[in-house]
Design an enzyme around this catalytic site. Structure first.
Site, mmCIF file in Angstrom:
data_model
loop_
_atom_site.group_PDB
_atom_site.id
_atom_site.type_symbol
_atom_site.label_atom_id
_atom_site.label_comp_id
_atom_site.label_asym_id
_atom_site.label_seq_id
_atom_site.Cartn_x
_atom_site.Cartn_y
_atom_site.Cartn_z
ATOM 1 C CB THR A 7 -0.914 0.008 1.248
ATOM 2 O OG1 THR A 7 -1.515 1.300 1.375
ATOM 3 C CG2 THR A 7 -0.136 -0.268 2.528
ATOM 4 C CE1 TYR A 60 -3.572 -2.221 5.079
ATOM 5 C CE2 TYR A 60 -3.401 0.051 4.327
ATOM 6 C CZ TYR A 60 -3.574 -1.288 4.055
ATOM 7 O OH TYR A 60 -3.744 -1.702 2.757
HETATM 8 N N1 UFG Z 1 -12.888 10.350 4.032
HETATM 9 C C1 UFG Z 1 -13.768 11.324 4.425
HETATM 10 N N2 UFG Z 1 -15.018 10.932 4.813
HETATM 11 C C2 UFG Z 1 -15.412 9.627 4.824
HETATM 12 C C3 UFG Z 1 -14.492 8.646 4.420
HETATM 13 C C4 UFG Z 1 -13.230 9.033 4.026
HETATM 14 O O1 UFG Z 1 -13.453 12.510 4.442
HETATM 15 O O2 UFG Z 1 -16.570 9.348 5.194
HETATM 16 C C5 UFG Z 1 -11.549 10.760 3.592
HETATM 17 C C6 UFG Z 1 -10.425 10.130 4.392
HETATM 18 O O3 UFG Z 1 -10.161 10.859 5.559
HETATM 19 C C7 UFG Z 1 -9.289 10.158 3.361
HETATM 20 C C8 UFG Z 1 -10.014 9.976 2.015
HETATM 21 O O4 UFG Z 1 -11.379 10.315 2.262
HETATM 22 O O5 UFG Z 1 -8.688 11.419 3.366
HETATM 23 C C9 UFG Z 1 -9.961 8.561 1.516
HETATM 24 O O6 UFG Z 1 -10.367 7.699 2.590
HETATM 25 P P1 UFG Z 1 -10.667 6.157 2.381
HETATM 26 O O7 UFG Z 1 -11.075 5.613 3.711
HETATM 27 O O8 UFG Z 1 -11.564 5.964 1.207
HETATM 28 O O9 UFG Z 1 -9.250 5.588 1.949
HETATM 29 P P2 UFG Z 1 -7.848 5.656 2.709
HETATM 30 O O10 UFG Z 1 -7.000 6.616 1.933
HETATM 31 O O11 UFG Z 1 -7.945 5.887 4.151
HETATM 32 O O12 UFG Z 1 -7.361 4.155 2.628
HETATM 33 C C10 UFG Z 1 -7.527 3.382 1.486
HETATM 34 C C11 UFG Z 1 -7.572 1.909 1.865
HETATM 35 C C12 UFG Z 1 -6.241 1.464 2.336
HETATM 36 C C13 UFG Z 1 -5.166 1.909 1.398
HETATM 37 C C14 UFG Z 1 -5.229 3.388 1.251
HETATM 38 C C15 UFG Z 1 -4.178 4.014 0.449
HETATM 39 O O13 UFG Z 1 -8.527 1.686 2.886
HETATM 40 O O14 UFG Z 1 -6.246 0.068 2.416
HETATM 41 O O15 UFG Z 1 -6.478 3.670 0.661
HETATM 42 O O16 UFG Z 1 -4.328 5.407 0.636
HETATM 43 F F1 UFG Z 1 -3.934 1.603 1.863
#
Ligand code: UFG
Length: 342
Positions: free
Chosen positions: A121, A145
């Site tokens: 990741t 993670y």
């Molecule tokens: N976000 C919001 N509101 C929400 C959900 C998410 O503002 O309701 C934001 C998060 O804070 C983040 C962005 O949207 O800034 C993306 O969040 P996601 O949860 O969709 O994805 P992440 O970037 O946290 O994580 C995902 C996968 C991981 C992977 C990662 C790489 O869950 O497994 O992408 O960035 F490693």
């Protein structure tokens, strides 16, 4: 099931990305053997080869599955993968991700299987202040993670040296979208990922969307991510498998598009695609989030010949929206996870 090019063990094969990989493997002439504990995966998503229910913490079960199917390669998708949860339960992430991977590697080697494709990741990089992340960028994870995935990358290198374990490491950026043929798609309970959450709001299944932090050092203050279509991602895995079967070196590749979109831009794209208004609120930052995660994917292009085909944000959102509108996810959720209910 006729195995033409051989069996590939797909851990997490009942999950979102793993099930798309199974479809791509079957289309390329391999037989995908889905290995999944069904903690987050869905047996209904296993449509392209057999399902072996089992847990990576159970080494004996792994040995049985390797002996039964004699896979020529492993694609290791199964993992705990939520950034926010990993900050609340670091022990769970370190224990399950690292021990699970170790059991899998040792079971593979014991069976004579030496080809390993690993889902890592961009969270292994941590926050680099708006710098595009290449394979040469230093990895300083800021959440458990990402830490656990970086540790597994190190483990693979050690087993390559000790036992000749051949491997390709893929560092995913933000995976989204769904099979454009509509057979499979994303279904998490609860859903935590931005794009399906925003689509749910547009479908009236949620009252509102919360933006986790609008005071980051980005142009609109919200986090920037590089969204890659799940179909493009699994295409890269097939290219990685061919790379290894051709005997090329152990290698790590970033998988993203090189284009970043802020949380607000994602929300605006969903509003444009669905043409439905919904409420958006500002909320506190989520622990463990980096401000900016965007890939430089030249290595995958130059060496694997991989370039994303469906990863324009609007295409990702349209494919995800079509999947959610199909109602299949609701059917699976209503049926539950028991394999007998397929
Ligand atoms: N976000 C919001 N509101 C929400 C959900 C998410 O503002 O309701 C934001 C998060 O804070 C983040 C962005 O949207 O800034 C993306 O969040 P996601 O949860 O969709 O994805 P992440 O970037 O946290 O994580 C995902 C996968 C991981 C992977 C990662 C790489 O869950 O497994 O992408 O960035 F490693």
């Amino acid at each position: 099931m006729t195995a033409t090019r051989g069996n590939v063990l797909v851990t997490g094969g009942a999950g979102y990305i793993g099930s798309h990989a199974c479809k791509a493997l079957a289309a390329a002439g391999f037989t995908p053997i889905a290995f999944d504990n069904l903690s987050t995966g869905w047996p209904q998503a296993v449509q392209f080869g057999p399902l072996e229910i089992g847990d990576l913490m159970d080494r004996a079960r792994l040995d049985t599955v390797f002996a039964t199917h004699q896979p020529i390669a492993v694609m290791h998708f199964a993992a705990l993968s939520l950034v926010g949860e990993s900050m609340e339960k670091p022990g769970k992430y370190w224990r399950e991700n690292v021990t699970g991977a170790l059991n899998l590697i040792e079971a593979a080697l014991a069976s004579g299987c030496k080809e390993f494709i690993f889902s890592s990741t961009c969270a292994t990089f941590g926050d680099h202040d708006g710098v595009t992340l290449t394979e040469d960028t230093a990895q300083y994870p800021i959440n458990a993670y990402g830490g656990s995935k970086k540790a597994i990358e190190e483990i693979l290198k050690d087993f390559a040296a000790s036992d000749g374990l051949n491997h390709v490491i893929f560092r995913y950026f933000n995976v989204a979208g769904a099979d454009p043929e509509g057979q499979i798609g994303e279904l998490h309970e609860p859903e935590t990922h931005l794009i399906p959450i925003v689509i749910d709001a547009a479908r009236g299944k949620r009252d509102s969307v919360a933006i986790y932090g609008d005071d980051y050092a980005t142009p609109d203050g919200t986090c920037i991510r590089d969204y890659v279509h799940v179909m493009d991602l699994v295409d890269a895995h097939l290219a990685g498998l061919e790379w290894r079967l051709a005997g090329w070196e152990n290698r790590a590749f970033n998988l993203g598009t090189g284009h970043g979109y802020s949380v607000r831009e994602v929300i605006d794209t969903v509003k444009r695609v669905t043409n439905v208004p919904f409420t958006v609120n500002n909320a506190a930052r989520r622990a463990g989030d980096a401000a900016f995660l965007v890939s430089g994917s030249e290595r995958a292009l130059n060496e694997l010949g991989w370039s994303p085909k469906r990863s324009a944000l609007e295409t990702i959102v349209r494919d995800a929206h079509r999947w959610h509108l199909s109602g299949i996810a609701e059917t699976w959720a209503a049926q539950g996870r028991a394999p007998a209910k397929r």
